[in-house]
Design an enzyme around this catalytic site. Structure first.
Site, PDB file in Angstrom:
ATOM      1  N   GLY A  89       0.815  -1.202   0.000  1.00 60.63           N
ATOM      2  CA  GLY A  89       0.000   0.000   0.000  1.00 60.63           C
ATOM      3  C   GLY A  89       0.848   1.252   0.000  1.00 60.63           C
ATOM      4  O   GLY A  89       2.048   1.222  -0.268  1.00 60.63           O
ATOM      5  N   GLY A 123       6.019  -6.056  -7.703  1.00 57.77           N
ATOM      6  CA  GLY A 123       5.232  -6.892  -8.595  1.00 57.77           C
ATOM      7  C   GLY A 123       4.205  -6.114  -9.386  1.00 57.77           C
ATOM      8  O   GLY A 123       4.353  -4.914  -9.623  1.00 57.77           O
ATOM      9  N   ILE A 183       8.034 -13.364  -6.610  1.00 54.82           N
ATOM     10  CA  ILE A 183       8.526 -14.716  -6.403  1.00 54.82           C
ATOM     11  C   ILE A 183       7.645 -15.727  -7.131  1.00 54.82           C
ATOM     12  O   ILE A 183       8.087 -16.833  -7.477  1.00 54.82           O
ATOM     13  CB  ILE A 183       8.596 -15.006  -4.884  1.00 54.82           C
ATOM     14  CG1 ILE A 183       9.603 -16.117  -4.599  1.00 54.82           C
ATOM     15  CG2 ILE A 183       7.225 -15.326  -4.322  1.00 54.82           C
ATOM     16  CD1 ILE A 183       9.938 -16.269  -3.128  1.00 54.82           C
ATOM     17  N   ASP A 184       6.370 -15.348  -7.407  1.00 50.82           N
ATOM     18  CA  ASP A 184       5.435 -16.252  -8.081  1.00 50.82           C
ATOM     19  C   ASP A 184       5.714 -16.399  -9.571  1.00 50.82           C
ATOM     20  O   ASP A 184       5.116 -17.245 -10.229  1.00 50.82           O
ATOM     21  CB  ASP A 184       3.993 -15.749  -7.918  1.00 50.82           C
ATOM     22  CG  ASP A 184       3.516 -15.805  -6.481  1.00 50.82           C
ATOM     23  OD1 ASP A 184       4.226 -16.397  -5.648  1.00 50.82           O
ATOM     24  OD2 ASP A 184       2.435 -15.264  -6.189  1.00 50.82           O
ATOM     25  N   GLY A 239       2.100 -18.891  -4.640  1.00 48.59           N
ATOM     26  CA  GLY A 239       1.417 -18.883  -5.931  1.00 48.59           C
ATOM     27  C   GLY A 239      -0.054 -18.549  -5.761  1.00 48.59           C
ATOM     28  O   GLY A 239      -0.898 -19.438  -5.701  1.00 48.59           O
ATOM     29  N   GLU A 252      -0.564 -21.965  -3.038  1.00 46.73           N
ATOM     30  CA  GLU A 252      -1.451 -21.348  -2.042  1.00 46.73           C
ATOM     31  C   GLU A 252      -2.796 -20.939  -2.611  1.00 46.73           C
ATOM     32  O   GLU A 252      -3.800 -20.885  -1.901  1.00 46.73           O
ATOM     33  CB  GLU A 252      -0.774 -20.134  -1.412  1.00 46.73           C
ATOM     34  CG  GLU A 252      -0.462 -19.005  -2.391  1.00 46.73           C
ATOM     35  CD  GLU A 252       0.195 -17.816  -1.728  1.00 46.73           C
ATOM     36  OE1 GLU A 252      -0.248 -17.434  -0.625  1.00 46.73           O
ATOM     37  OE2 GLU A 252       1.136 -17.261  -2.309  1.00 46.73           O
ATOM     38  N   TYR A 288       7.631 -18.385   4.482  1.00 44.43           N
ATOM     39  CA  TYR A 288       8.453 -17.288   4.985  1.00 44.43           C
ATOM     40  C   TYR A 288       9.928 -17.650   5.040  1.00 44.43           C
ATOM     41  O   TYR A 288      10.792 -16.767   4.975  1.00 44.43           O
ATOM     42  CB  TYR A 288       7.935 -16.834   6.349  1.00 44.43           C
ATOM     43  CG  TYR A 288       6.583 -16.167   6.231  1.00 44.43           C
ATOM     44  CD1 TYR A 288       6.466 -14.884   5.703  1.00 44.43           C
ATOM     45  CD2 TYR A 288       5.428 -16.836   6.603  1.00 44.43           C
ATOM     46  CE1 TYR A 288       5.232 -14.283   5.560  1.00 44.43           C
ATOM     47  CE2 TYR A 288       4.178 -16.240   6.462  1.00 44.43           C
ATOM     48  CZ  TYR A 288       4.089 -14.967   5.943  1.00 44.43           C
ATOM     49  OH  TYR A 288       2.862 -14.373   5.788  1.00 44.43           O
ATOM     50  N   MET A 289      10.236 -18.931   5.133  1.00 44.17           N
ATOM     51  CA  MET A 289      11.632 -19.356   5.067  1.00 44.17           C
ATOM     52  C   MET A 289      12.183 -19.121   3.668  1.00 44.17           C
ATOM     53  O   MET A 289      13.335 -18.708   3.500  1.00 44.17           O
ATOM     54  CB  MET A 289      11.751 -20.838   5.432  1.00 44.17           C
ATOM     55  CG  MET A 289      11.362 -21.145   6.860  1.00 44.17           C
ATOM     56  SD  MET A 289      11.386 -22.916   7.199  1.00 44.17           S
ATOM     57  CE  MET A 289      13.116 -23.268   6.973  1.00 44.17           C
ATOM     58  N   ARG A 313      10.969 -16.922   1.326  1.00 41.22           N
ATOM     59  CA  ARG A 313      10.987 -15.488   0.988  1.00 41.22           C
ATOM     60  C   ARG A 313      12.208 -14.779   1.553  1.00 41.22           C
ATOM     61  O   ARG A 313      12.697 -13.812   0.969  1.00 41.22           O
ATOM     62  CB  ARG A 313       9.726 -14.810   1.536  1.00 41.22           C
ATOM     63  CG  ARG A 313       8.477 -15.158   0.794  1.00 41.22           C
ATOM     64  CD  ARG A 313       7.218 -14.519   1.376  1.00 41.22           C
ATOM     65  NE  ARG A 313       7.392 -13.562   2.427  1.00 41.22           N
ATOM     66  CZ  ARG A 313       6.699 -12.433   2.551  1.00 41.22           C
ATOM     67  NH1 ARG A 313       5.810 -12.129   1.630  1.00 41.22           N
ATOM     68  NH2 ARG A 313       6.875 -11.627   3.559  1.00 41.22           N
TER      69      ARG A 313
END
Length: 537
Positions: A254, A278, A308-309, A353, A408, A460-461, A463
């Site tokens: 944001g 992104g 990352i996706d 994803g 996900e 989270y590991m 990322r």
């Protein structure tokens, strides 16, 4: 003006100059049933193409192109060229002065005040990219719409060359380095490689001769929130930052109004802004670019795609993706060992994803340990004779164990819908991993059978990881080319790798919608061959 958050959340707001919108230019997922039903699926195939790839619906759709016109290919090429023309400073400032480039690897000493009145040029160095150099966007000439992964303009799959602008240093630049104040901002979530890109942008700016380089802390909000001071950057500051994951500058989602951001840009004297993020972040960058043009501010806004996706259109891949696939192997291998070591064990791994399953697909292919891969683009049933649960029962009976990899965003239809959204305007997803774990346990309990289910979520590991070697190279080249593009006078662009070459794209073309896995693509077929999974419909 609206705040930046809604702008960031929009995915398909930019109509093309051809009269049809980018939303129309989409190769809808072809729902392949099984190999036995492949021909039937092809008969249902509609000849559409992926958004932003510069191709229209087919003639039967009656949109965009009159294929009866003998000159339609020429007209199409001109329309495509117009869409992919990248904005330049001279569009707003026709009398903008150019200077010989200060970037020359024959002279690595940073530019000093000695050159304030005139820059040295080395006409014998052939390291510059010509403004008319182009990169071919599509390299496969499909002979039939029924070919796997076919993206066709018309029903005959006619070949029309589509070119995009080659990235790299230009012989002429439109900014004096001693007058530049460059800013870097990282937005959205964490991604391996952020520090690598920051580092390379700073290093390349210094080679051009830029002395004033700052980082904007914590995304777009760093432009407006009091107490968030800009961070001075130099080669000394960023020298070893790539050895760690995360972002030196911090991230957030944001942000304030676009007008407030541009006000801050003016107040700070920033005339080069590098935005790492992104789809949503790029939508914000494009809005900032438009506002700068509206106010006639001589500033370059250049994006570097960070997702990352791997869901940015037109590009081979985005930085962080290779690292994510590699790190996912640890989680998949752990799930496999847990499942294989247990009596009737089942391992579940949930990977990133939201709307695209590239990480889950590639990680499944790389590991060779996945029995079921579930992605958002391919619907599936849990229950019933052809459902996921029935297949898990079969796997336990025949193999003794099973491993499931789910993106996900897969199976969200099974989960309770909410209207909750994050700061970027994205819908908050339900946890498909937890749901699968609960449903699998419930299913085997009702059957009176044992099933030892383990669930791993390494999100989270992954990322927070440092970029691997492949991503490190990609980040380095992207950062360099972002600086080259800004000095060349381009703005409202992003840089990416296209068919192994680096190119500049107008931001609206790459953010029209997320890139997704085509269920009729050869890569998805390879994944199905690897897992051996049936159709779950």
């Amino acid at each position: 003006m609206e705040s930046l958050s809604p702008v960031i959340g929009q995915k398909a707001i930019f109509p093309s100059t051809t009269g049809y919108t980018n939303h129309d230019l989409f190769l809808g997922p072809v729902r392949l049933r099984t190999v036995r039903n492949l021909n039937r699926a092809f008969r249902r195939l509609r000849i559409r193409v992926q958004a932003g790839n510069g191709v229209s619906k087919n003639a039967a759709a009656g949109v965009g192109i009159d294929f009866s016109d003998p000159d339609w290919k020429l007209k199409y090429s001109r329309e495509f060229e117009a869409r992919f023309n990248i904005p330049h400073m001279t569009d707003v400032f026709p009398d903008a002065v150019s200077y010989p480039s200060t970037f020359c690897l024959k002279m690595r000493t940073p530019i000093t005040e000695k050159f304030a009145e005139g820059y040295p040029s080395d006409e014998k160095w052939h390291g510059y990219v010509n403004n008319n150099d182009r990169v071919l966007l599509k390299v496969i000439n499909y002979s039939s719409p029924s070919s796997a992964g076919a993206e066709c303009i018309d029903s005959n799959c006619s070949w029309v060359e589509q070119w995009v602008h080659r990235a790299g240093p230009r012989e002429k630049i439109f900014f004096k380095p001693e007058e530049v104040k460059a800013a870097i901002v990282t937005c959205g979530g964490l991604c391996p490689g952020l520090n690598d890109v920051i580092r390379q942008i700073v290093i390349t700016l210094e080679i051009y001769g830029v002395k004033k380089i700052v980082g904007i802390p914590f995304g777009y909000r760093g432009f407006s929130e009091k107490g968030l001071a800009e961070m001075p950057l130099s080669r000394k500051v960023v020298q070893n930052v790539h050895l760690s994951g995360g972002s030196l500058l911090g991230v957030s989602r944001g942000g304030p109004k676009v007008s407030d951001i541009v006000d801050s840009i003016q107040e700070r004297g920033i005339n080069m802004l590098f935005v790492l993020g992104g789809n949503g972040t790029h939508a914000g960058a494009n809005a900032i670019h438009d506002e700068c043009r509206k106010r006639r501010i001589k500033a370059a806004v250049v994006g570097v795609p960070k997702t990352i996706d791997n869901d940015i259109m037109l590009m081979d891949k985005t930085f962080g993706f290779d690292t994510a696939v590699e790190e996912a192997q640890r989680a998949i291998n752990s799930a496999y060992i847990e499942a294989h070591s247990a009596y009737r064990g089942i391992g579940i791994v949930k990977l990133m994803g939201r709307s695209s399953g590239f990480i889950a697909m590639q990680a499944s292919l790389a590991s060779g340990q996945i029995d079921i891969c579930l992605i958002p683009e391919v619907p599936f049933n849990l229950h019933g004779p052809h459902g996921v649960l029935r297949h898990l029962k079969y796997l336990l009976e025949t193999k003794g164990s099973a491993v499931v990899c789910a993106a996900e965003g897969a199976g969200q239809d099974f989960l309770e819908k909410t209207n909750a959204k994050d700061a970027s305007g994205n819908a908050v997803l339900g946890d498909i991993g937890v749901y699968l774990q609960q449903e699998i346990k419930k299913y085997f309990k009702e059957l009176g059978q044992t099933a030892d289910v383990k669930y791993i979520d390494p999100t989270y590991m992954i990322r927070a990881c440092r970029a691997n070697a492949s991503d490190g190279i990609l980040c380095t080249v992207l950062g360099q080319n972002a600086v080259h593009g800004a000095f060349a006078g381009y703005s409202g662009i992003t840089v990416g790798i296209c068919n192994t070459h680096y190119a500049y794209f107008p931001i609206p073309e790459v953010i029209s919608k997320p890139r997704v896995v085509d269920p009729n693509s050869r890569m998805w077929h390879r994944c199905l061959t690897s897992t051996g999974q049936p159709d779950f419909l």
